[in-house]
Design an enzyme around this catalytic site. Sequence first.
Site, PDB file in Angstrom:
ATOM      1  N   TYR A  49      32.026 -46.441 -43.550  1.00  0.00           N
ATOM      2  CA  TYR A  49      32.806 -46.935 -42.406  1.00  0.00           C
ATOM      3  C   TYR A  49      34.183 -46.268 -42.328  1.00  0.00           C
ATOM      4  CZ  TYR A  49      29.361 -50.662 -43.225  1.00  0.00           C
ATOM      5  OH  TYR A  49      28.218 -51.367 -43.481  1.00  0.00           O
ATOM      6  N   HIS A 112      24.362 -48.257 -50.755  1.00  0.00           N
ATOM      7  CA  HIS A 112      24.221 -48.522 -49.314  1.00  0.00           C
ATOM      8  C   HIS A 112      22.766 -48.456 -48.842  1.00  0.00           C
ATOM      9  CE1 HIS A 112      26.966 -48.398 -45.574  1.00  0.00           C
ATOM     10  NE2 HIS A 112      25.856 -49.009 -45.270  1.00  0.00           N
TER      11      HIS A 112
HETATM   12  N1  LIG Z   1      24.190 -52.320 -45.115  1.00  0.00           N
HETATM   13  C1  LIG Z   1      23.973 -51.714 -43.969  1.00  0.00           C
HETATM   14  O1  LIG Z   1      23.233 -50.729 -43.862  1.00  0.00           O
HETATM   15  C2  LIG Z   1      24.628 -52.273 -42.731  1.00  0.00           C
HETATM   16  C3  LIG Z   1      24.176 -51.875 -41.458  1.00  0.00           C
HETATM   17  C4  LIG Z   1      24.809 -52.430 -40.347  1.00  0.00           C
HETATM   18  C5  LIG Z   1      25.840 -53.326 -40.505  1.00  0.00           C
HETATM   19  N2  LIG Z   1      26.282 -53.669 -41.748  1.00  0.00           N
HETATM   20  C6  LIG Z   1      27.432 -54.600 -41.939  1.00  0.00           C
HETATM   21  O2  LIG Z   1      27.198 -55.771 -41.195  1.00  0.00           O
HETATM   22  C7  LIG Z   1      28.258 -55.974 -40.247  1.00  0.00           C
HETATM   23  C8  LIG Z   1      27.713 -56.640 -39.009  1.00  0.00           C
HETATM   24  O3  LIG Z   1      26.715 -55.832 -38.430  1.00  0.00           O
HETATM   25  P1  LIG Z   1      26.302 -56.006 -36.930  1.00  0.00           P
HETATM   26  O4  LIG Z   1      27.408 -55.557 -36.051  1.00  0.00           O
HETATM   27  O5  LIG Z   1      24.991 -55.367 -36.760  1.00  0.00           O
HETATM   28  O6  LIG Z   1      26.197 -57.607 -36.839  1.00  0.00           O
HETATM   29  P2  LIG Z   1      25.894 -58.625 -35.659  1.00  0.00           P
HETATM   30  O7  LIG Z   1      26.509 -59.892 -36.112  1.00  0.00           O
HETATM   31  O8  LIG Z   1      24.443 -58.638 -35.345  1.00  0.00           O
HETATM   32  O9  LIG Z   1      26.632 -58.075 -34.383  1.00  0.00           O
HETATM   33  C9  LIG Z   1      28.021 -58.051 -34.289  1.00  0.00           C
HETATM   34  C10 LIG Z   1      28.391 -57.601 -32.897  1.00  0.00           C
HETATM   35  O10 LIG Z   1      28.135 -58.702 -32.043  1.00  0.00           O
HETATM   36  C11 LIG Z   1      29.243 -58.983 -31.233  1.00  0.00           C
HETATM   37  N3  LIG Z   1      29.410 -60.430 -31.334  1.00  0.00           N
HETATM   38  C12 LIG Z   1      29.917 -61.154 -32.360  1.00  0.00           C
HETATM   39  N4  LIG Z   1      29.855 -62.472 -32.106  1.00  0.00           N
HETATM   40  C13 LIG Z   1      29.294 -62.587 -30.887  1.00  0.00           C
HETATM   41  C14 LIG Z   1      28.991 -63.691 -30.059  1.00  0.00           C
HETATM   42  N5  LIG Z   1      29.253 -64.938 -30.455  1.00  0.00           N
HETATM   43  N6  LIG Z   1      28.398 -63.446 -28.881  1.00  0.00           N
HETATM   44  C15 LIG Z   1      28.148 -62.191 -28.468  1.00  0.00           C
HETATM   45  N7  LIG Z   1      28.444 -61.103 -29.201  1.00  0.00           N
HETATM   46  C16 LIG Z   1      29.009 -61.300 -30.392  1.00  0.00           C
HETATM   47  C17 LIG Z   1      30.424 -58.237 -31.803  1.00  0.00           C
HETATM   48  O11 LIG Z   1      31.097 -57.592 -30.737  1.00  0.00           O
HETATM   49  P3  LIG Z   1      32.650 -57.929 -30.389  1.00  0.00           P
HETATM   50  O12 LIG Z   1      33.472 -57.039 -31.274  1.00  0.00           O
HETATM   51  O13 LIG Z   1      32.750 -57.584 -28.942  1.00  0.00           O
HETATM   52  O14 LIG Z   1      32.870 -59.387 -30.667  1.00  0.00           O
HETATM   53  C18 LIG Z   1      29.820 -57.213 -32.753  1.00  0.00           C
HETATM   54  O15 LIG Z   1      29.865 -55.901 -32.192  1.00  0.00           O
HETATM   55  C19 LIG Z   1      28.826 -54.572 -40.042  1.00  0.00           C
HETATM   56  O16 LIG Z   1      30.129 -54.563 -39.520  1.00  0.00           O
HETATM   57  C20 LIG Z   1      28.757 -54.036 -41.441  1.00  0.00           C
HETATM   58  O17 LIG Z   1      29.812 -54.565 -42.209  1.00  0.00           O
HETATM   59  C21 LIG Z   1      25.673 -53.173 -42.863  1.00  0.00           C
END
Ligand SMILES: NC(=O)c1ccc[n+]([C@@H]2O[C@H](COP(=O)([O-])OP(=O)(O)OC[C@H]3O[C@@H](n4cnc5c(N)ncnc54)[C@H](OP(=O)(O)O)[C@@H]3O)[C@@H](O)[C@H]2O)c1
Length: 304
Positions: A49, A112
């Site tokens: 990141y 990762h």
């Molecule tokens: N280990 C891995 O390979 C891996 C892969 C992917 C992610 N991750 C980790 O997991 C974290 C979360 O991943 P993700 O973004 O896929 O998770 P997610 O919780 O499925 O989605 C988060 C996104 O949803 C939006 N959001 C949040 N709350 C909301 C709500 N109540 N209603 C509508 N939209 C909402 C946010 O946008 P806004 O900013 O507009 O609120 C954000 O872009 C990452 O940041 C990272 O730290 C790890």
Amino acid sequence: MASFQLSDGTSIPWVAWGNGTGQAKKDAIESGKLALESGLRHIDTAQLYDNEKETGIAIEKDSVSRGEVYVTSKISGLQSQEENPVPLDEIRRSVQGSLDRLGFVPDLYLIHNPFVAPPGQLKAFWKVLEELKDEGKLKSIGVSNFRPQDLKAVLHGAKHKPVVNQLEYHPYTLAHLEPVLETHAKHNILTTSYGPLTPLLRHPTGGPLKPILHRIASRLTKKYGEDIDAAAVLLLWLKARQVAAITASGNPDRIKNLAKIFKSNWELDPEEVEEITTVGKTIHFRFYTVHMEKDFPLPSLPRE
Ligand SMILES: NC(=O)c1ccc[n+]([C@@H]2O[C@H](COP(=O)([O-])OP(=O)(O)OC[C@H]3O[C@@H](n4cnc5c(N)ncnc54)[C@H](OP(=O)(O)O)[C@@H]3O)[C@@H](O)[C@H]2O)c1
């Protein structure tokens, strides 16, 4: 505040604010600071990141002490994760890079994905993390995006088992993840869920769960007198299943709302948990396909 026990005797808060996606990634300092001010106590970052430094600054800038904040980071490989694994003799230097950028030893450090290890060297890679833990240079160690064959490789004769496997986990991945989750149960590996909001945000229609999540959200809103949305229902479903949530937001209102969910005593009824689980298992949909769908057969289920 709710947390889950890990097999090494430590515990992990049930909600993390991740800074790996969307606006949260770009605003890692300001949004991270707001997340902590609002009461969130777990930040999920990674080498990939490119904001481990900003993660450290966000914590430093906040009034909470480092000891109150749980931090996860990950060794991600060089540039493109799949094509540039970290050679075994580079692991220590790479881990030290994370520690230097953060300014401290994170509570949890993950591989990762299995392709960060050179082909056929996953076990040897894990051994280096075990050694770093024994030397006190790392604390808890775990993995991410590990398929059954990857878990088998590291668990065989492991001195320290991975304490977590961080996966894209939500109701629509349940059927595919079954063999992974069986291994987790057998070896006391906690599932942590990234992409938990995928059924609502990334599935093309929301699928069969969408009306169910909205119905449950309305019931909870009436019961608790607070505005509880369908996204919160997905997070509460994780909590009920003893899965830690790794979500993200760069939106101040949503960050504050997430902290509210984290601190709340809101609960789904057992029947609601069961309904989401059962309906979720009727389709297969994953957003982050690159690692988990390689050499790991998919269930023969529709996407919608
Ligand atoms: N280990 C891995 O390979 C891996 C892969 C992917 C992610 N991750 C980790 O997991 C974290 C979360 O991943 P993700 O973004 O896929 O998770 P997610 O919780 O499925 O989605 C988060 C996104 O949803 C939006 N959001 C949040 N709350 C909301 C709500 N109540 N209603 C509508 N939209 C909402 C946010 O946008 P806004 O900013 O507009 O609120 C954000 O872009 C990452 O940041 C990272 O730290 C790890």
